[in-house]
Design an enzyme around this catalytic site. Structure first.
Site, mmCIF file in Angstrom:
data_model
loop_
_atom_site.group_PDB
_atom_site.id
_atom_site.type_symbol
_atom_site.label_atom_id
_atom_site.label_comp_id
_atom_site.label_asym_id
_atom_site.label_seq_id
_atom_site.Cartn_x
_atom_site.Cartn_y
_atom_site.Cartn_z
ATOM 1 N N TYR A 163 0.844 -1.190 0.000
ATOM 2 C CA TYR A 163 0.000 0.000 0.000
ATOM 3 C C TYR A 163 0.886 1.250 0.000
ATOM 4 C CZ TYR A 163 -3.823 -3.163 1.170
ATOM 5 O OH TYR A 163 -4.738 -4.176 1.145
ATOM 6 N N ASN B 194 -12.418 -1.033 -4.932
ATOM 7 C CA ASN B 194 -12.153 -1.394 -6.329
ATOM 8 C C ASN B 194 -13.332 -2.189 -6.899
ATOM 9 O OD1 ASN B 194 -11.160 -2.348 -8.770
ATOM 10 N ND2 ASN B 194 -9.637 -3.689 -7.836
ATOM 11 N N CYS C 265 -6.118 -5.580 -7.383
ATOM 12 C CA CYS C 265 -5.940 -5.185 -5.982
ATOM 13 C C CYS C 265 -5.449 -6.363 -5.140
ATOM 14 C CB CYS C 265 -7.221 -4.578 -5.416
ATOM 15 S SG CYS C 265 -8.676 -5.614 -5.575
ATOM 16 N N HIS C 266 -5.608 -7.589 -5.646
ATOM 17 C CA HIS C 266 -5.104 -8.755 -4.914
ATOM 18 C C HIS C 266 -3.575 -8.756 -4.855
ATOM 19 C CE1 HIS C 266 -5.282 -10.057 -9.164
ATOM 20 N NE2 HIS C 266 -4.248 -10.838 -8.856
#
Length: 175
Positions: A110, A133, A141-142
């Site tokens: 992040y 998302n 995003c995984h």
């Protein structure tokens, strides 16, 4: 005043379970794990001035993205080229665009994403945008993990995140 917009819904089975895909004439808008909650999606779209007209595609109809997702799950595709129709805040759109720069089989933290978008102190806000998302898998995003390498947060649950990272070879899953 809201505008009427046709929204196509297609459900497909995947190694993650049922996926519900929502697309407009412009492109894929949302991917949901499990059945779509139309009331929740309608409320979100109405905030953006969109009044959806739901059109459910039957088993004989498909969206281009369904074929691309099948190829991805079968290890035959490492990136997607479907048209997308994103709805989000300027900050969310910036984060989601940066997520698309994380390559197949790679991970970033992040903090890495916050720095890449020029907001190094916005790590929590990046996490919030990641959580919102609308296109998991397509906007990967995984592939975002904690700064210490830990598996943290995923809208579909950590098991799905682990499965996706394992599929991409970014995570070695012991048998």
């Amino acid at each position: 005043m809201s505008s009427l917009k046709q929204m196509y819904v297609k459900e497909m089975e995947s190694p993650l379970g049922l996926l519900s895909i929502v697309a407009s004439e412009r492109g894929v808008c949302q991917i949901h794990f499990g059945e779509i909650n139309k009331a929740q999606v309608t409320a979100k779209l109405s905030k953006a001035g969109i009044r959806p007209q739901w059109i459910h595609l039957d088993e004989n109809e498909d969206l281009d993205i369904c074929g691309q997702l099948r190829e991805y799950f079968n290890g035959l595709r490492v990136e997607f080229d479907a048209d997308i129709d994103l709805i989000g805040t300027p900050f969310q759109l910036k984060v989601w665009k940066e997520l698309q720069n994380i390559g197949y089989g790679k991970t970033k933290s992040y903090k890495d994403i916050a720095q890449a978008i020029g907001a190094p102190k916005a790590v929590r806000a990046v996490g919030g945008a990641n959580n919102q998302n609308p296109l998991p898998i397509l906007i990967p995003c995984h592939r975002v993990i904690g700064s210490n390498g830990a598996m943290v947060g995923y809208g579909g649950g950590l098991t799905k995140k682990q499965l996706l990272l394992g599929l991409e070879g970014a995570l070695k899953i012991s048998s």
